[in-house]
Design an enzyme around this catalytic site. Structure first.
Site, PDB file in Angstrom:
ATOM      1  N   ARG A 261      39.963  31.227  47.853  1.00  0.00           N
ATOM      2  CA  ARG A 261      40.795  32.301  46.911  1.00  0.00           C
ATOM      3  C   ARG A 261      42.119  32.504  47.249  1.00  0.00           C
ATOM      4  O   ARG A 261      42.354  33.151  48.352  1.00  0.00           O
ATOM      5  CB  ARG A 261      39.906  33.578  47.000  1.00  0.00           C
ATOM      6  CG  ARG A 261      40.763  34.707  46.433  1.00  0.00           C
ATOM      7  CD  ARG A 261      40.072  35.913  46.193  1.00  0.00           C
ATOM      8  NE  ARG A 261      39.180  36.453  47.542  1.00  0.00           N
ATOM      9  CZ  ARG A 261      39.898  37.009  48.646  1.00  0.00           C
ATOM     10  NH1 ARG A 261      41.093  37.457  48.596  1.00  0.00           N
ATOM     11  NH2 ARG A 261      38.978  37.455  49.690  1.00  0.00           N
ATOM     12  N   HIS A 265      41.511  39.663  46.829  1.00  0.00           N
ATOM     13  CA  HIS A 265      40.216  39.840  46.178  1.00  0.00           C
ATOM     14  C   HIS A 265      40.106  40.401  44.996  1.00  0.00           C
ATOM     15  O   HIS A 265      39.818  39.865  43.760  1.00  0.00           O
ATOM     16  CB  HIS A 265      39.186  40.831  47.172  1.00  0.00           C
ATOM     17  CG  HIS A 265      38.274  40.926  46.594  1.00  0.00           C
ATOM     18  ND1 HIS A 265      37.136  39.975  46.483  1.00  0.00           N
ATOM     19  CD2 HIS A 265      37.677  42.334  45.988  1.00  0.00           C
ATOM     20  CE1 HIS A 265      35.932  40.708  45.779  1.00  0.00           C
ATOM     21  NE2 HIS A 265      36.240  42.051  45.707  1.00  0.00           N
ATOM     22  N   TYR A 274      44.003  40.683  56.737  1.00  0.00           N
ATOM     23  CA  TYR A 274      42.532  39.923  57.167  1.00  0.00           C
ATOM     24  C   TYR A 274      42.837  38.409  57.463  1.00  0.00           C
ATOM     25  O   TYR A 274      41.954  37.707  57.753  1.00  0.00           O
ATOM     26  CB  TYR A 274      41.315  40.687  56.561  1.00  0.00           C
ATOM     27  CG  TYR A 274      41.204  40.187  55.011  1.00  0.00           C
ATOM     28  CD1 TYR A 274      40.882  39.011  54.575  1.00  0.00           C
ATOM     29  CD2 TYR A 274      41.628  41.321  54.230  1.00  0.00           C
ATOM     30  CE1 TYR A 274      40.881  38.882  53.218  1.00  0.00           C
ATOM     31  CE2 TYR A 274      41.445  41.202  52.839  1.00  0.00           C
ATOM     32  CZ  TYR A 274      41.274  39.910  52.123  1.00  0.00           C
ATOM     33  OH  TYR A 274      41.068  39.808  50.828  1.00  0.00           O
TER      34      TYR A 274
END
Length: 370
Positions: A261, A265, A274
């Site tokens: 990705r 998100h 992160y």
């Protein structure tokens, strides 16, 4: 061809194109005509541009929270093209390519603008309504496939989900029922390395997600999800087996599409918290659009002029869809329609209260007040 694809271990990842578009498995190159190959590429570009436009609209407050697909175009378009038109697709919320490549109803944009009618039009293209709850659609997809088997038709169901869904009980229940009742379904696990902020290695002790299928009595296969040709040939093979299994072979199969990705998100997420930029850049070297374009240029099917024409047509299509969606006037009363099959007493009271406000003040006054 089916045997060449399926006779392998779950950790033996299927690839057709290298990261630079070079064919690495000529025996697996699918027999697709030039028009179909170019159409797949154009749909992948449509996906990427759709993603960019919707994120921009969300930042302007014209669209709600949105889940980006960038980086996953190869898996979405490759898998959809490998299906028969009558096959059913059930998806999570990121696989917009399944909708775009099956006709792209402009109403799809309405869902992301808060109108449920955007979901209601999807079954016309054999796509089940979008699902937000993680893995909640998996048992329903299995039930749908089981119904097809009981009817005796050749329809196959392909269900998309992220690797994070394999941590949910719904995944276990769905896979267990699929194995026990031998239903014509393809479990398509989109392993994009991150379940929101949880990395792949913290989600399972299994070496691959594909190998989980063995516990339920059917096969799992891992594919390079950023390679549209590899995704196509694997999906075509397992789809064929689901519809017409050989004696003793299970109908279900689980595909693990390994990919990444590129973006957040959702538009409510900040991935820089992160993961680091070096990881993202590493995966961008495998960009599915760039590598497929290199392959098609090598085949003499693409050049700059043709790509420019595609981009102009895509922008025109998207702008027309956006214009139509933004001119849509929904009825505020619609928010009560799909909450419960049978309205609760509280919902009836709320609906009546809204009706009184509208009758007294009018919709325009209420909008100004809020």
């Amino acid at each position: 061809m089916i045997r060449n694809v399926l006779d392998r271990e779950p950790d033996d990842r299927v690839s057709v194109l290298d990261s630079d578009g070079t064919v690495v498995a000529p025996e697996l190159v699918p027999n697709l005509d030039d028009e179909t190959l170019v159409s797949m590429y154009e749909d992948m570009r449509l996906c990427r541009r759709f993603d960019e436009r919707i994120i921009s609209l969300q930042r302007q407050g014209r669209v709600g929270t949105y889940a980006s697909l960038a980086g996953q175009e190869g898996a979405q378009i490759g898998s959809t093209y490998a299906l028969a038109t009558e096959d059913t697709i059930s998806y999570q919320y990121r696989e917009h390519g399944t909708v775009l490549s099956r006709g792209f109803p402009w109403e799809y944009l309405l869902y992301w603008m808060g109108h449920e009618v955007g979901n209601a039009v999807l079954p016309d293209d054999n796509v089940l309504p979008l699902n937000i709850s993680i893995g909640g659609h998996l048992p329903h997809a299995v039930g749908y496939a089981w119904a097809a088997k009981l009817r005796g038709d050749d329809r196959v169901t392909l269900v998309h989900f992220g690797e994070g869904s394999t941590s949910e009980g719904d995944f276990h229940e769905a896979a267990n029922f699929a194995g026990v009742y031998d239903v014509p379904i393809v479990f398509f696990c989109n392993n994009n390395q991150w379940a929101i902020s949880t990395p792949r290695e913290q989600q399972t002790a299994s070496e691959t997600f594909a190998e989980k299928a063995r516990a339920y009595g059917f096969d799992g296969i891992q594919v390079d999800g950023m390679d549209p040709l590899a995704t196509y040939v694997v999906t075509e093979a397992v789809r064929s087996r689901a519809a017409n299994p050989l004696d003793g072979e299970p109908r279900p199969t689980m595909i693990e599409a390994v990919q990444y990705r590129f973006g957040a998100h959702t538009t409510a997420d900040d991935p820089t918290v992160y993961r680091d930029d070096a990881e993202v850049e590493h995966w961008k070297e495998r960009d599915p659009i760039r590598r497929f374009e290199a392959y098609l240029r090598g085949q003499g099917l693409l050049d700059d002029e043709r790509i420019d024409a595609m981009e102009s047509a895509i922008d025109e299509t998207l702008q027309e869809a956006i214009n139509r969606a933004e001119s849509y006037e929904g009825d505020p009363d619609d928010i009560f329609e799909d909450t419960y099959a049978n309205p609760t007493e509280r919902l009836v009271e709320q609906r009546a209260f809204l009706g009184d406000l509208r009758a007294t003040y009018g919709d325009e006054a209420l909008l100004e007040e809020n």
